[in-house]
Design a protein around this motif. Structure first.
Motif, PDB file in Angstrom:
ATOM      1  N   PRO A 110       0.763  -1.330  -0.099  1.00  0.00           N
ATOM      2  CA  PRO A 110       0.042   0.019   0.086  1.00  0.00           C
ATOM      3  C   PRO A 110       0.917   1.378  -0.049  1.00  0.00           C
ATOM      4  CG  PRO A 110       0.114  -0.775   2.205  1.00  0.00           C
ATOM      5  CD  PRO A 110       0.981  -2.172   1.248  1.00  0.00           C
ATOM      6  N   PRO A 111       0.172   2.452  -0.435  1.00  0.00           N
ATOM      7  CA  PRO A 111      -0.950   2.520  -1.098  1.00  0.00           C
ATOM      8  C   PRO A 111      -1.161   2.121  -2.407  1.00  0.00           C
ATOM      9  CG  PRO A 111       0.129   4.532  -0.939  1.00  0.00           C
ATOM     10  CD  PRO A 111       1.081   3.600  -0.472  1.00  0.00           C
ATOM     11  N   ALA A 112      -2.153   1.441  -2.852  1.00  0.00           N
ATOM     12  CA  ALA A 112      -2.499   0.964  -4.258  1.00  0.00           C
ATOM     13  C   ALA A 112      -3.968   0.913  -4.617  1.00  0.00           C
ATOM     14  CB  ALA A 112      -1.955  -0.399  -4.647  1.00  0.00           C
ATOM     15  N   SER A 113      -4.615   1.072  -5.659  1.00  0.00           N
ATOM     16  CA  SER A 113      -5.940   1.059  -5.946  1.00  0.00           C
ATOM     17  C   SER A 113      -6.216  -0.317  -6.485  1.00  0.00           C
ATOM     18  CB  SER A 113      -6.456   1.668  -7.005  1.00  0.00           C
ATOM     19  OG  SER A 113      -6.044   3.427  -6.884  1.00  0.00           O
ATOM     20  N   LEU A 114      -6.913  -1.179  -5.830  1.00  0.00           N
ATOM     21  CA  LEU A 114      -7.076  -2.575  -6.354  1.00  0.00           C
ATOM     22  C   LEU A 114      -8.448  -2.946  -6.999  1.00  0.00           C
ATOM     23  CD1 LEU A 114      -6.007  -3.785  -2.654  1.00  0.00           C
ATOM     24  CD2 LEU A 114      -4.642  -3.779  -4.591  1.00  0.00           C
ATOM     25  N   ALA A 115      -8.497  -3.773  -7.796  1.00  0.00           N
ATOM     26  CA  ALA A 115      -9.520  -4.487  -8.424  1.00  0.00           C
ATOM     27  C   ALA A 115      -9.644  -5.762  -7.847  1.00  0.00           C
ATOM     28  CB  ALA A 115      -9.657  -4.562  -9.965  1.00  0.00           C
ATOM     29  N   GLU A 116     -10.731  -6.244  -6.971  1.00  0.00           N
ATOM     30  CA  GLU A 116     -10.934  -7.619  -6.359  1.00  0.00           C
ATOM     31  C   GLU A 116     -12.099  -8.439  -6.917  1.00  0.00           C
ATOM     32  OE1 GLU A 116      -9.304  -6.271  -2.140  1.00  0.00           O
ATOM     33  OE2 GLU A 116     -11.218  -5.600  -2.533  1.00  0.00           O
ATOM     34  N   PHE A 117     -11.891  -9.608  -7.295  1.00  0.00           N
ATOM     35  CA  PHE A 117     -12.918 -10.396  -7.937  1.00  0.00           C
ATOM     36  C   PHE A 117     -12.957 -11.826  -7.218  1.00  0.00           C
ATOM     37  CE2 PHE A 117     -11.164  -7.780 -11.039  1.00  0.00           C
ATOM     38  CZ  PHE A 117     -12.286  -7.391 -11.962  1.00  0.00           C
ATOM     39  N   THR A 118     -14.083 -12.271  -7.183  1.00  0.00           N
ATOM     40  CA  THR A 118     -14.380 -13.657  -6.840  1.00  0.00           C
ATOM     41  C   THR A 118     -15.444 -14.164  -7.742  1.00  0.00           C
ATOM     42  OG1 THR A 118     -14.095 -13.609  -4.440  1.00  0.00           O
ATOM     43  CG2 THR A 118     -15.654 -15.370  -5.233  1.00  0.00           C
ATOM     44  N   LEU A 119     -14.921 -15.189  -8.486  1.00  0.00           N
ATOM     45  CA  LEU A 119     -15.645 -15.535  -9.673  1.00  0.00           C
ATOM     46  C   LEU A 119     -16.387 -17.038  -9.316  1.00  0.00           C
ATOM     47  CD1 LEU A 119     -13.106 -15.192 -12.527  1.00  0.00           C
ATOM     48  CD2 LEU A 119     -14.641 -13.693 -11.914  1.00  0.00           C
ATOM     49  N   ASP A 120     -17.637 -16.909  -9.831  1.00  0.00           N
ATOM     50  CA  ASP A 120     -18.436 -18.077  -9.752  1.00  0.00           C
ATOM     51  C   ASP A 120     -18.477 -18.551  -8.093  1.00  0.00           C
ATOM     52  OD1 ASP A 120     -20.335 -20.165 -10.547  1.00  0.00           O
ATOM     53  OD2 ASP A 120     -18.811 -21.395 -11.182  1.00  0.00           O
ATOM     54  N   GLY A 121     -19.203 -17.595  -7.543  1.00  0.00           N
ATOM     55  CA  GLY A 121     -19.147 -17.693  -6.151  1.00  0.00           C
ATOM     56  C   GLY A 121     -20.589 -17.997  -5.517  1.00  0.00           C
ATOM     57  N   SER A 122     -20.998 -17.555  -4.585  1.00  0.00           N
ATOM     58  CA  SER A 122     -22.216 -17.927  -3.840  1.00  0.00           C
ATOM     59  C   SER A 122     -23.282 -17.666  -4.909  1.00  0.00           C
ATOM     60  CB  SER A 122     -22.271 -17.183  -2.484  1.00  0.00           C
ATOM     61  OG  SER A 122     -23.853 -17.225  -2.187  1.00  0.00           O
ATOM     62  N   GLY A 123     -24.153 -18.488  -5.106  1.00  0.00           N
ATOM     63  CA  GLY A 123     -25.408 -18.595  -5.972  1.00  0.00           C
ATOM     64  C   GLY A 123     -25.017 -18.532  -7.493  1.00  0.00           C
ATOM     65  N   GLY A 124     -23.763 -18.837  -7.716  1.00  0.00           N
ATOM     66  CA  GLY A 124     -23.333 -18.724  -9.277  1.00  0.00           C
ATOM     67  C   GLY A 124     -23.122 -17.617  -9.612  1.00  0.00           C
ATOM     68  N   MET A 125     -22.738 -16.553  -8.881  1.00  0.00           N
ATOM     69  CA  MET A 125     -22.409 -15.212  -9.298  1.00  0.00           C
ATOM     70  C   MET A 125     -21.004 -14.728  -9.091  1.00  0.00           C
ATOM     71  SD  MET A 125     -25.616 -14.196  -9.927  1.00  0.00           S
ATOM     72  CE  MET A 125     -25.105 -12.644 -10.099  1.00  0.00           C
ATOM     73  N   ASP A 126     -20.693 -13.803  -9.860  1.00  0.00           N
ATOM     74  CA  ASP A 126     -19.377 -13.259  -9.673  1.00  0.00           C
ATOM     75  C   ASP A 126     -19.473 -12.128  -8.794  1.00  0.00           C
ATOM     76  OD1 ASP A 126     -18.256 -14.902 -11.620  1.00  0.00           O
ATOM     77  OD2 ASP A 126     -18.105 -13.349 -13.008  1.00  0.00           O
ATOM     78  N   PHE A 127     -18.514 -11.978  -7.753  1.00  0.00           N
ATOM     79  CA  PHE A 127     -18.540 -10.698  -7.155  1.00  0.00           C
ATOM     80  C   PHE A 127     -17.198  -9.771  -7.313  1.00  0.00           C
ATOM     81  CE2 PHE A 127     -21.067 -13.781  -5.093  1.00  0.00           C
ATOM     82  CZ  PHE A 127     -22.213 -13.083  -4.231  1.00  0.00           C
ATOM     83  N   PHE A 128     -17.321  -8.328  -7.247  1.00  0.00           N
ATOM     84  CA  PHE A 128     -16.216  -7.669  -7.591  1.00  0.00           C
ATOM     85  C   PHE A 128     -16.191  -6.568  -6.981  1.00  0.00           C
ATOM     86  CE2 PHE A 128     -19.383  -7.043 -10.927  1.00  0.00           C
ATOM     87  CZ  PHE A 128     -18.994  -5.808 -11.427  1.00  0.00           C
ATOM     88  N   ASP A 129     -15.159  -5.691  -6.806  1.00  0.00           N
ATOM     89  CA  ASP A 129     -15.161  -4.145  -6.424  1.00  0.00           C
ATOM     90  C   ASP A 129     -13.963  -3.559  -6.644  1.00  0.00           C
ATOM     91  OD1 ASP A 129     -13.046  -4.096  -3.886  1.00  0.00           O
ATOM     92  OD2 ASP A 129     -14.269  -6.239  -3.763  1.00  0.00           O
ATOM     93  N   VAL A 130     -14.168  -2.277  -6.453  1.00  0.00           N
ATOM     94  CA  VAL A 130     -12.618  -1.619  -6.479  1.00  0.00           C
ATOM     95  C   VAL A 130     -12.472  -0.994  -5.040  1.00  0.00           C
ATOM     96  CG1 VAL A 130     -11.555   0.573  -7.388  1.00  0.00           C
ATOM     97  CG2 VAL A 130     -12.573  -1.071  -9.068  1.00  0.00           C
ATOM     98  N   SER A 131     -11.324  -1.391  -4.637  1.00  0.00           N
ATOM     99  CA  SER A 131     -10.944  -0.846  -3.179  1.00  0.00           C
ATOM    100  C   SER A 131      -9.999   0.000  -3.092  1.00  0.00           C
ATOM    101  CB  SER A 131     -10.585  -2.082  -2.560  1.00  0.00           C
ATOM    102  OG  SER A 131     -10.311  -1.811  -1.212  1.00  0.00           O
ATOM    103  N   LEU A 132     -10.396   0.848  -2.434  1.00  0.00           N
ATOM    104  CA  LEU A 132      -9.320   2.173  -1.869  1.00  0.00           C
ATOM    105  C   LEU A 132      -8.877   1.968  -0.219  1.00  0.00           C
ATOM    106  CD1 LEU A 132     -10.642   5.302  -3.572  1.00  0.00           C
ATOM    107  CD2 LEU A 132      -9.242   3.559  -4.530  1.00  0.00           C
ATOM    108  N   VAL A 133      -9.084   0.717   0.030  1.00  0.00           N
ATOM    109  CA  VAL A 133      -9.209   0.585   1.640  1.00  0.00           C
ATOM    110  C   VAL A 133      -7.549   0.581   1.970  1.00  0.00           C
ATOM    111  CG1 VAL A 133      -9.227  -1.291   3.371  1.00  0.00           C
ATOM    112  CG2 VAL A 133     -11.238  -0.880   1.934  1.00  0.00           C
TER     113      VAL A 133
END
Length: 331
Positions: A110-133
């Motif tokens: 850190p510090p770095a802007s991040l793109a985060e992914f979980t593919l084919d997760g709960s319910g057959g869905m992709d989950f994604f976000d851009v994080s500035l945490v």
């Protein structure tokens, strides 16, 4: 002569080895920055590694990376990278500590802007976000592509829409969060030995306090609340994670099999400078969240990639215009 079970199975095993891997998604990375960036890629624990963990991406260039079914991980852009006389590779921001072009399992410092992914997760869905945490180093936009993305959005289904941070926050970064580049000659940035801001730290990294890091007594959504610093990020980038429990406005979902475009430094038509750090105000109350022109129930949380006083009328008007502009650009 009868064949053993192993002999019978061998042709089938060989056939399976010739079959292509079951790919879940293709990520297309595009560099719209005015300089080369070096994307880093990190697979989550227990997840198959990708074909590359780091490479150079020239200004205006694009590259694609395939991810297998069930993959989870994160991607980011390293900047100000170079190789010394001994061949050691290091970067000014987002360095993964490998000493090489490939990150080889190292994550972004850190510090770095991040793109985060979980593919084919709960319910057959992709989950994604851009994080500035973990802080911010450059603008980033993640856009779902293909029929699955357009169908879900038009049908009012899952939050299958673009997310990210479109604006350059480095110039506006609060003074105690700024990270300057290496020393510059006198006059280049107004003071000898101080370079321009190359990144903006999170309050957690800057101060290490449990209330900013959401740890210890502040380790739950009810005790860890937005801070003045996280509101700076949220005001400028309403759809990006600004602190650890910012789920309701910052996690997005698409049907498994969706492809994604990741743009570093979105084009001038979709980016700009954010220059009023004092305009950051709370965006939440007990029931609703105002998210760049759309209201989302605070109960609409999702999954996220796991990781080890008032203002003037003019300031509020400026913030509202920014939020509306970001919402229009992300639709």
């Amino acid at each position: 002569m009868a064949r053993s079970p192993a002999q019978v199975a061998l042709p089938f095993i060989a056939l399976l080895l010739l079959l292509p891997a079951a790919w879940s998604a293709t990520f297309t990375m595009t560099n719209n920055c005015g300089h080369t960036v070096w994307p880093g890629l990190l697979s989550g624990a227990g997840t198959a590694p990708l074909s590359t963990t780091g490479f150079a991406l020239a200004q205006g260039a694009s590259a694609t990376v395939d991810a297998p079914t069930g993959w989870s991980g994160r991607m980011w852009a390293r900047t100000l990278c170079s190789e010394d006389a001994t061949g050691k590779f290091t970067c000014g921001t987002g360095d993964c500590g490998s000493g090489a072009l490939q990150c080889n399992g190292g994550g972004a410092a850190p510090p770095a802007s991040l793109a985060e992914f979980t593919l084919d997760g709960s319910g057959g869905m992709d989950f994604f976000d851009v994080s500035l945490v973990d802080g911010y180093n450059l603008p980033m936009l993640v856009t779902p592509l293909g029929t699955a993305a357009s169908t879900a959005s038009s049908a009012g289904g899952p939050k299958c829409v673009a997310t990210g941070c479109l604006v350059d926050l480095n110039d506006a970064c609060p003074a105690d969060l700024k990270v300057a580049s290496s020393a510059s000659p006198a006059g280049a940035s107004g003071a000898a030995g101080v370079g321009p801001t190359m990144a903006c730290r999170s309050a957690c990294e800057a101060f290490g306090s449990p209330q900013y890091c959401c740890s210890g007594a502040f380790g739950s959504p009810s005790t860890c609340r937005p801070s003045t610093y996280s509101q700076f990020f949220k005001s400028a980038c309403p759809r990006a994670y600004s602190y650890a429990y910012d789920d309701s406005t910052s996690t997005f979902t698409c049907a498994a099999g969706t492809n994604y475009a990741i743009t570093f430094c979105p084009t001038a038509a979709t980016s700009g400078k954010f220059t009023d750090p004092q305009a950051a105000v709370p965006l939440t109350n007990n029931t609703m969240v105002y998210n760049g022109g759309e209201q989302l129930s605070s109960a609409n949380g999702g999954e996220r990639f796991p990781t080890n006083g008032g203002t003037s009328i003019a300031a509020r008007a400026s913030q509202l215009l920014l939020a509306v502009a970001v919402a229009v650009l992300l639709l």
